[in-house]
Motif scaffolding. Sequence first.
Motif, mmCIF file in Angstrom:
data_model
loop_
_atom_site.group_PDB
_atom_site.id
_atom_site.type_symbol
_atom_site.label_atom_id
_atom_site.label_comp_id
_atom_site.label_asym_id
_atom_site.label_seq_id
_atom_site.Cartn_x
_atom_site.Cartn_y
_atom_site.Cartn_z
ATOM 1 N N VAL A 141 84.036 51.686 89.404
ATOM 2 C CA VAL A 141 83.909 52.950 88.672
ATOM 3 C C VAL A 141 84.388 54.103 89.560
ATOM 4 C CG1 VAL A 141 82.283 54.605 87.672
ATOM 5 C CG2 VAL A 141 82.026 52.169 87.190
ATOM 6 N N ASN A 142 83.934 54.080 90.787
ATOM 7 C CA ASN A 142 84.323 55.116 91.743
ATOM 8 C C ASN A 142 85.845 55.159 91.921
ATOM 9 O OD1 ASN A 142 84.467 56.920 93.845
ATOM 10 N ND2 ASN A 142 82.865 55.958 95.059
ATOM 11 N N ILE A 143 86.452 53.980 92.046
ATOM 12 C CA ILE A 143 87.908 53.913 92.246
ATOM 13 C C ILE A 143 88.651 54.351 90.977
ATOM 14 C CG2 ILE A 143 89.850 52.340 92.625
ATOM 15 C CD1 ILE A 143 87.842 50.715 94.435
ATOM 16 N N VAL A 185 84.864 48.095 82.649
ATOM 17 C CA VAL A 185 84.492 49.147 83.601
ATOM 18 C C VAL A 185 85.005 50.516 83.126
ATOM 19 C CG1 VAL A 185 84.764 49.988 85.968
ATOM 20 C CG2 VAL A 185 84.385 47.569 85.556
ATOM 21 N N THR A 186 86.208 50.528 82.504
ATOM 22 C CA THR A 186 86.761 51.827 82.069
ATOM 23 C C THR A 186 85.940 52.460 80.943
ATOM 24 O OG1 THR A 186 88.270 50.941 80.388
ATOM 25 C CG2 THR A 186 89.127 51.140 82.635
ATOM 26 N N LEU A 187 85.042 51.692 80.332
ATOM 27 C CA LEU A 187 84.203 52.282 79.277
ATOM 28 C C LEU A 187 83.079 53.127 79.872
ATOM 29 C CD1 LEU A 187 83.925 49.223 76.862
ATOM 30 C CD2 LEU A 187 85.517 51.151 76.765
ATOM 31 N N ASN A 188 82.870 53.018 81.175
ATOM 32 C CA ASN A 188 81.834 53.813 81.842
ATOM 33 C C ASN A 188 82.267 55.291 81.903
ATOM 34 O OD1 ASN A 188 80.221 55.123 83.799
ATOM 35 N ND2 ASN A 188 79.720 53.149 84.734
ATOM 36 N N PRO A 189 81.466 56.189 81.344
ATOM 37 C CA PRO A 189 81.851 57.612 81.324
ATOM 38 C C PRO A 189 82.168 58.161 82.714
ATOM 39 C CG PRO A 189 79.874 57.258 80.017
ATOM 40 C CD PRO A 189 80.164 55.957 80.705
ATOM 41 N N GLN A 190 81.569 57.595 83.743
ATOM 42 C CA GLN A 190 81.790 58.105 85.095
ATOM 43 C C GLN A 190 83.245 57.944 85.551
ATOM 44 O OE1 GLN A 190 79.393 59.732 87.028
ATOM 45 N NE2 GLN A 190 78.222 59.683 85.136
ATOM 46 N N CYS A 191 83.991 57.049 84.890
ATOM 47 C CA CYS A 191 85.422 56.922 85.216
ATOM 48 C C CYS A 191 86.211 58.128 84.717
ATOM 49 C CB CYS A 191 86.026 55.676 84.573
ATOM 50 S SG CYS A 191 85.393 54.128 85.181
ATOM 51 N N LEU A 207 90.930 47.000 102.666
ATOM 52 C CA LEU A 207 90.349 48.166 101.988
ATOM 53 C C LEU A 207 89.228 47.767 101.029
ATOM 54 C CD1 LEU A 207 93.505 50.338 101.210
ATOM 55 C CD2 LEU A 207 91.668 50.869 102.818
ATOM 56 N N ILE A 208 89.437 46.658 100.334
ATOM 57 C CA ILE A 208 88.400 46.210 99.397
ATOM 58 C C ILE A 208 87.134 45.829 100.176
ATOM 59 C CG2 ILE A 208 87.774 44.407 97.739
ATOM 60 C CD1 ILE A 208 90.759 44.455 96.849
ATOM 61 N N ASP A 209 87.298 45.106 101.290
ATOM 62 C CA ASP A 209 86.139 44.777 102.130
ATOM 63 C C ASP A 209 85.466 46.042 102.637
ATOM 64 O OD1 ASP A 209 86.495 42.102 101.780
ATOM 65 O OD2 ASP A 209 87.557 41.761 103.673
ATOM 66 N N LEU A 210 86.298 47.009 102.996
ATOM 67 C CA LEU A 210 85.773 48.254 103.562
ATOM 68 C C LEU A 210 84.986 49.054 102.515
ATOM 69 C CD1 LEU A 210 85.795 49.744 106.248
ATOM 70 C CD2 LEU A 210 87.916 50.862 105.581
ATOM 71 N N VAL A 211 85.494 49.079 101.284
ATOM 72 C CA VAL A 211 84.808 49.835 100.237
ATOM 73 C C VAL A 211 83.471 49.162 99.910
ATOM 74 C CG1 VAL A 211 85.606 48.861 98.022
ATOM 75 C CG2 VAL A 211 85.398 51.313 98.271
ATOM 76 N N VAL A 240 86.742 58.165 100.948
ATOM 77 C CA VAL A 240 88.129 58.050 101.429
ATOM 78 C C VAL A 240 88.708 56.672 101.122
ATOM 79 C CG1 VAL A 240 88.097 59.827 103.212
ATOM 80 C CG2 VAL A 240 87.390 57.521 103.818
ATOM 81 N N THR A 241 87.866 55.648 101.187
ATOM 82 C CA THR A 241 88.375 54.305 100.915
ATOM 83 C C THR A 241 88.693 54.136 99.427
ATOM 84 O OG1 THR A 241 86.709 53.663 102.542
ATOM 85 C CG2 THR A 241 88.001 51.919 101.593
ATOM 86 N N SER A 242 87.800 54.633 98.571
ATOM 87 C CA SER A 242 88.047 54.537 97.128
ATOM 88 C C SER A 242 89.323 55.289 96.757
ATOM 89 C CB SER A 242 86.877 55.144 96.339
ATOM 90 O OG SER A 242 85.693 54.449 96.620
ATOM 91 N N GLN A 243 89.504 56.470 97.348
ATOM 92 C CA GLN A 243 90.700 57.266 97.040
ATOM 93 C C GLN A 243 91.966 56.530 97.454
ATOM 94 O OE1 GLN A 243 90.562 60.326 95.314
ATOM 95 N NE2 GLN A 243 92.696 59.715 95.082
ATOM 96 N N LYS A 244 91.895 55.888 98.625
ATOM 97 C CA LYS A 244 93.066 55.156 99.125
ATOM 98 C C LYS A 244 93.424 54.009 98.170
ATOM 99 C CE LYS A 244 96.137 53.986 102.261
ATOM 100 N NZ LYS A 244 97.168 54.843 102.834
ATOM 101 N N ILE A 245 92.410 53.286 97.709
ATOM 102 C CA ILE A 245 92.674 52.186 96.774
ATOM 103 C C ILE A 245 93.202 52.747 95.450
ATOM 104 C CG2 ILE A 245 91.632 50.296 95.459
ATOM 105 C CD1 ILE A 245 89.632 49.952 97.740
#
Lengths: 275, 166
Positions: free
Chosen positions: A5-7, A30-36, B101-105, B119-124
């Motif tokens: 979600v964060n990504i 996951v894209t259905l989560n409003p936080q995305c 990166l996935i391991d790091l996140v 920062v890791t999420s943004q990079k991915i």
Amino acid sequence: MDCLVNIFGRVGLESLLLDVPFVCKSWYKVTLNPQCWRRLDFSKLTLDDYWDFNDFTSRLMDKYHLEGKFHITAFIKSVIKRSGRSATYLALPSLPNDCTEEALLYVADECPALKALVLPSLNFLHLHEFKIQNHMSKWTNLEFLKLQTCFHMQELLFQISIHCKNFIALAIARANIGKDEASAIVNFLPNIKVLGLRYASMEKENLVTILQGCKQLELFDARDCIGFDEGDEEILKLASHIRSFKHEGSMLFDDDYYYCPNYRDDGFHDGNCSD
Amino acid sequence: MASAPENEKNASAPEKKTLTLKSMINNEEFVVDEHVALQSVTIKNMVDSDCAGDVIPVPTISGEILALVIEYCKNHANPSASEDDLKKADAGIVAKDIYTLIDLVLAANFLDIKGLLEVTSQKIADSIKDLPHQDVREIFGVENDYTPEEEAAVRAEHDWAFEGFP
């Protein structure tokens, strides 16, 4: 799941609508989560010329088979709906007059968590008597507002000072900063940290008022203004406490009456350059 | 976001306290100043509730990843580091292949270190951005589990938004 979600909240609308849901079923869920959908940047979306859709718009039409029934305001509303009232950033594209008003009214009701709002040219809204200042009470978390044009600045800043306690950044392109506007900035936004007044018409005394009154300023963009000279020593002295003060291209008089600055380079959203 | 959490215990104790973090994947151990390790909310909670022994076991995180996490925490515990320094240091830490990166996140998420997670999420996210979904599948090694009918159904979901409008 939380990590995804964060990504996905950071990939941008285009990927979130056109690619991420089609990778696999679990990503789609996951894209259905409003936080995305907290960051809604529609500024790349254009419908100015029916035969000349930009990339995002044409990919959207193509992927979702929307030929002939694409309605930009309905689209914007449907995406906002996905955010489940949790959107914190919203930028609207240039829309036909009535669409902007319709979209903005929707945003006022459905985006109470907004921290940043970026609006296109408001010329048309003015014609329609739509008053953005009447809606500021809906955005109590607003920290940043960017406008292409502003017609009721004193009233707008007054409303911001009442309703938006965390407000720290204002950008208005091509503003007319007279005595009243400068005082309004100082009186209503004394703690402002970021001020963007590029292409403003602003006499030196009014700039001085702002510099003397807004002591918390960290970034101040006063480039390409008319009314004071770039590099004026008194101004630079008054601005010495500001971490980044930009004044390049400003001049006392407009030498070339017909000179039209290239708004596309200014970092502000492209307005309707034709008007 | 750069400031290290204050530790009341440190204020009264003059000598620097250290913690030992141990990767349960390959048993690698890292001795870290306590104020560095406490940037992890998970570790802070363990220490605060006296659940932390001499060695804190860290499950599911390899020594290689744990070293990166500690590097990040050290950088951000340094009070004299400027914003620009930290930005550069962060960029260096996330300049890794997608699997790292996935391991790091996941590590940042487990250890609850907000800045590193960001920062890791943004990079991915940046590596997915603007790529066709076929390419994204390849990068992440994800299998396409859609039937053509199911994929069509996902596309059709958007239709309702456009009906009834000219």
